[in-house]
Design a protein around this motif. Structure first.
Motif, short mmCIF file in Angstrom:
data_model
loop_
_atom_site.label_atom_id
_atom_site.label_comp_id
_atom_site.label_asym_id
_atom_site.label_seq_id
_atom_site.Cartn_x
_atom_site.Cartn_y
_atom_site.Cartn_z
N PRO C 23 62.08 42.81 25.68
CA PRO C 23 60.65 43.15 25.67
C PRO C 23 60.42 44.65 25.67
O PRO C 23 59.45 45.13 25.10
CB PRO C 23 60.12 42.52 26.96
N ALA C 26 60.85 45.88 22.15
CA ALA C 26 59.71 45.38 21.36
C ALA C 26 58.48 46.21 21.65
O ALA C 26 57.73 46.59 20.76
CB ALA C 26 59.47 43.91 21.70
N SER C 27 58.28 46.51 22.94
CA SER C 27 57.10 47.28 23.33
C SER C 27 57.13 48.68 22.73
O SER C 27 56.14 49.16 22.17
CB SER C 27 57.06 47.37 24.86
N PRO C 46 56.56 41.55 19.75
CA PRO C 46 56.57 41.23 21.18
C PRO C 46 56.67 39.74 21.46
O PRO C 46 57.40 39.33 22.37
CB PRO C 46 55.23 41.78 21.68
N VAL C 50 59.69 38.24 23.60
CA VAL C 50 59.54 37.56 24.89
C VAL C 50 60.07 36.14 24.80
O VAL C 50 60.68 35.64 25.76
CB VAL C 50 58.06 37.59 25.33
N SER C 106 54.44 34.97 30.48
CA SER C 106 54.23 36.09 29.58
C SER C 106 54.19 35.63 28.14
O SER C 106 53.35 36.06 27.35
CB SER C 106 55.36 37.10 29.80
N HIS C 110 51.09 36.05 25.69
CA HIS C 110 51.21 36.76 24.42
C HIS C 110 50.60 35.95 23.30
O HIS C 110 49.84 36.47 22.47
CB HIS C 110 52.69 37.00 24.09
N SER C 128 51.90 46.05 22.99
CA SER C 128 52.92 46.96 23.51
C SER C 128 52.84 47.05 25.02
O SER C 128 53.85 46.98 25.72
CB SER C 128 52.72 48.32 22.86
N SER C 131 54.03 43.82 26.77
CA SER C 131 55.49 43.73 26.73
C SER C 131 56.12 44.71 27.70
O SER C 131 57.10 44.40 28.39
CB SER C 131 56.00 44.01 25.33
N THR C 134 55.94 43.24 31.00
CA THR C 134 56.96 42.20 31.21
C THR C 134 58.30 42.85 31.56
O THR C 134 59.00 42.41 32.47
CB THR C 134 57.11 41.36 29.95
#
Lengths: 129, 100, 651
Positions: C23, C26-27, C46, C50, C106, C110, C128, C131, C134
């Protein structure tokens, strides 16, 4: 009261008085003339101390030459009678100085200074009036 | 005899009168005159001491003092005349070209 | 802490490392490239990230069930003298349970946000940030030392600030974000002091070292300003300050209702299920430390009980749908702390687990309502069940779970708390039980007040609004969460009702057995019946007041005006805090900082030195005026001074 004392008293009084008057005078010609008188009295004072030569030298040089020089210069610069007040310093400062001198003479612890202490006090009082 | 103290006191008084005159008067000529008064006081002092201590050195010093007084008053007066010629005044409060 | 049946793995495990870091990457990628390149497709990375993390965590969960525990350091973060702290992961039943819960919620949120934040211009930023959140929560949960816990703690606070103030152009949102962060910061200050004191007394920040060396501090007292303070209580109190701030307990609860200014998915994720439960998680993780001091347990229990009651009494006066649910969260968190305070940490964690699901469900349902009606005010709602049936049914399931109706998740967890506190070894158990019972009544009352006003009855809003059900991308998470709200309860059916509480057995190696005296079964059944009947009584009261005799609503507010005002103004906390802290800080700033130290001291010093120089210069200027008399007078004065000095020296 013997003669010595008397003569000394007269001479001392005259010297102090004329010099005091001289520096307080507004007319500069008067100042110089009064100084002349003072010098002559001073010469006689030295005479009482037993030094004739010095007396003569004093009168010839001081009274005869220097004071004449002063007079010439006074006329040369066209000094007139002052119109402003002659005292330069502020009254409180004058009082302060009078008190300081009084204290100094008191500290000297000499009996005859009482005269001058009186003078100092008088200056102080005059300035504070 | 007059005690020595009296002469010394007189000398001191005269000296202080001259000193006050020098500090308090604004007129240059009178200032120079009061210098003479101071010197006269010194003359009396030396004369009295030399008389009572029976030493001749005092009289000799007096000669020098008189001579120097004469010289210095001549020079001072010359300067006073010159200042008068330049600045048209003999009052010290007006002669402050050197202030700052 | 860990039973002998577990094998501890201390070397680097790639899967566990991936769980928080997918995550995170990804963020970061969405944040950097989202504005220009991804735009409307920012959600793919994201969401997939996740989801992958979730699957990995399920695999690790299986590993833990089979008896493995991971405890390794990624790298040595701080090595400074005696302080050695690494960035590490500790995967044991407690943390993997939390991880799975956080990741499942989460992921669902999302997906929900794809629909909710559809036309927002900060679309990429939102994904963003959640994530990143998370990632922070997982770092907090999976950490193996107190400093990394604190890192995660602060990071979730930061993400909370970013997300509450997501619509930063709105002034109330920016203020709410500031308030949340500052109040959190007050708690974090205590927490930091707690971490420092742990290091000071025990010498290491790792959990394993802490639990090994607990006997070092068990009976230690330090004298502090003349008082003898029990060291475990001191540490527990300081750490609990942080929990009070993070989990919105009294006195640091004021930020939670204002935090509802953020978008609804944020409220669901952060302020229902994950961030606010970090406090409970911390208390459970350090349970052996808290158990060392009875005073600490009492403090936890009483703070929890007080907050529970306070929030329960304020919630029925609120008219904003999200704020009702926020106060409900505060109240349920009080329940969790009450459970921890009477020694039943596993029960508290179970309530945390079930609460996460049904509270997130309630928030997402309210988000659905808000998305359709564009208003939060329940006075403008009514009769929505015919317009939004899916939302209505899932919301109803969530409310039944929250109220504690048997058959749904909330009943099992809440009832376990009540019975554990009644039978607790600690003397305050009965008082805690009584507060819990009263709040059951309040909970069901305000929950069903919300249902009846929003979904039943007549529609009271503007008539020209076309109300439609939310898109599938929003309703499917609702359905999944509703299933969760029912099913998760059955993980912890107590033995009294004939079930196998696998949840408690799973957590037993970490959290130990609850401190209860054995009670008779009849008493237990009586208590259960009592709480159920109280719950139904609350529902009945709500039905009476809002459906049958609507004029009954105004009975208290018109007759007992003062009394009503007290609850309506949220017990005047905001006013008191404003008066004392905000005005105090402003006054301090205006007077001490601006007036005294800026104007008087600093400006005074600078202006004063200039003034000094000028005055001295002006004074000295008079000396040089070119007048001979002055000069001679100075000569005379100098001579006199010299003469006097000479005399003094000669003496």
């Amino acid at each position: 009261m013997n003669w010595d004392m008397l003569i000394f008293a007269y001479l001392a009084f005259a010297i102090v008085t004329t010099s005091l008057w001289a520096i307080l005078c507004r007319n500069p010609v008067h100042t110089v003339l009064l100084i002349l008188v003072m010098i002559i009295h001073q010469a006689f004072l030295i005479l009482t101390l037993g030094c004739e030569f010095l007396t003569a030298v004093q009168i010839i040089v001081y009274a005869g030459a220097i004071m004449v020089l002063f007079l010439f210069v006074v006329y040369l610069v066209n000094l007139r009678k002052e119109t402003r007040s002659s005292m330069f310093i502020r009254k409180w400062a004058l009082a302060l100085i009078g008190i300081l001198f009084f204290a100094f003479f008191f500290w000297l612890n000499i009996n005859v200074l009482i005269k001058f202490q009186v003078i100092c006090l008088s200056i102080t009082c005059y300035s504070l009036r | 005899m007059v005690p020595m103290n009296y002469y010394i006191v007189l000398a001191f008084i005269l000296f202080f009168i001259g000193l006050m005159g020098f500090i308090l008067r604004r007129n240059l000529i009178v200032m120079l005159v009061s210098i003479e008064v101071m010197l006269n006081g010194i003359i009396i002092l030396f004369a009295a001491i030399s008389h009572y201590v029976k030493d001749v050195s005092g009289y000799i010093i007096i000669f020098f003092v008189i001579a120097s007084a004469a010289a210095e008053s001549a020079v001072g007066l010359t300067l006073a005349v010159l200042i008068y010629k330049k600045l048209k005044t003999v009052y010290s409060t007006d002669i402050n070209n050197f202030n700052g | 802490m860990v039973e002998k049946g577990f094998e501890v793995i201390s070397e680097f495990n790639f899967l566990v490392f991936l769980i928080p870091f997918i995550p995170f990457f990804a963020s970061m990628i969405t944040l950097i490239f989202g504005k220009k390149y991804f735009k409307e497709n920012s959600h793919w990375l994201p969401v997939l990230g996740v989801f992958t993390s979730f699957l990995i965590s399920l695999k690790v969960l299986l590993d833990v069930i089979h008896g493995k525990i991971y405890d390794f350091d990624l790298y040595k973060w701080i090595v400074a003298g005696h302080l050695k702290v690494g960035l590490g992961f500790l995967v044991d039943p407690l943390s993997i349970m939390m991880t799975c819960m956080v990741l499942s919620l989460s992921f669902l949120i999302h997906v929900y946000s794809i629909g909710y934040m559809h036309d927002d211009k900060g679309y990429y930023r939102f994904f963003s940030y959640i994530s990143l959140f998370t990632f922070s929560m997982l770092m907090l949960v999976l950490s193996n030392n107190l400093l990394q816990l604190f890192l995660g703690w602060e990071a979730v606070g930061l993400c909370s600030y970013l997300l509450i103030g997501f619509w930063y152009e709105k002034r109330s949102a920016a203020n709410a974000a500031k308030k949340a962060f500052i109040v959190n910061r007050v708690g974090d200050f205590g927490f930091a002091l707690g971490v420092f004191s742990v290091f000071y007394f025990i010498g290491s920040l790792y959990y394993t070292d802490l639990f090994k060396h607990l006997d070092l501090i068990a009976n230690k007292y330090i004298s502090f300003w003349g008082l003898k303070v029990h060291v475990p209580f001191l540490i527990a109190f300081l750490l609990f300050c942080g929990a009070m701030g993070k989990s919105a307990q009294f006195p640091l609860h004021v930020w939670l209702p204002d935090a509802m200014e953020g978008p609804t998915p944020v409220s669901a994720l952060i302020h229902a299920a994950t961030m606010v439960t970090a406090g409970v998680f911390m208390v459970s993780r350090l349970h052996s430390l808290f158990e060392l001091s009875n005073a600490a347990m009492a403090m936890v229990a009483f703070v929890g009980a007080f907050t529970c009651f306070m929030a329960g009494s304020i919630a029925p006066t609120r008219f904003d749908i999200k704020r009702i649910i926020a106060y409900s969260t505060m109240s349920q968190l009080g329940y969790m702390f009450m459970a921890c305070g009477v020694g039943a940490f596993a029960v508290g964690m179970f309530h945390l687990f079930t609460h996460a699901y049904f509270k997130a469900l309630l928030f997402l349902g309210s988000g659905s309502v808000i998305h359709a009606l564009h208003t939060n005010d329940i006075r403008k709602m009514g009769g929505l069940k015919k317009f939004m049936p899916v939302t209505y049914i899932t919301f109803l399931i969530g409310s039944l779970a929250l109220a504690g109706v048997p058959g749904f998740a909330g009943f099992f967890s809440k009832d376990a708390i009540l019975s554990m506190s009644f039978f607790s070894k600690y003397p305050w158990g009965k008082a805690v039980w009584f507060v819990g019972l009263v709040v059951v009544l309040l909970t069901s009352f305000y929950t069903f007040r919300l249902i009846f006003r929003a979904f039943c009855g007549e529609y009271k809003g503007p008539k020209d609004h076309r109300i439609h059900e939310s898109p599938k991308v929003m309703t499917i998470p609702l359905i999944i969460l509703a299933i969760g709200a029912i099913v998760t309860g059955y993980l912890g059916v107590p033995e009294a009702l004939g079930g196998h509480p696998i949840f408690y057995h799973f957590l037993e190696p970490v959290l130990g057995k609850p401190h209860v005296v054995e009670g008779s079964k009849t008493v237990e059944y009586t208590l259960m019946a009592l709480s159920v009947s109280v719950c139904f009584f609350g529902i009945f009261l709500a039905w009476l007041t809002y459906m049958k005799y609507p004029s009954l609503q105004y009975v208290i507010s018109s007759n007992f005006r003062r009394f009503y005002e007290f609850f309506y103004r949220k017990w005047y906390f905001d006013e008191v805090y404003n008066c004392v802290f905000v005005q105090g800080a402003l006054w301090l700033g205006k007077w001490v900082v601006i007036k005294i130290s800026d104007n008087i001291i600093i400006d005074g010093a600078i202006n004063g030195s200039a003034w000094l120089v000028r005055t001295v210069g002006q004074g000295l200027r008079k000396v040089h005026n070119g007048i001979v008399n002055y000069y001679s007078a100075f000569v005379l004065i100098g001579l006199v001074i010299y003469f006097i000095g000479y005399l003094i020296l000669m003496k």
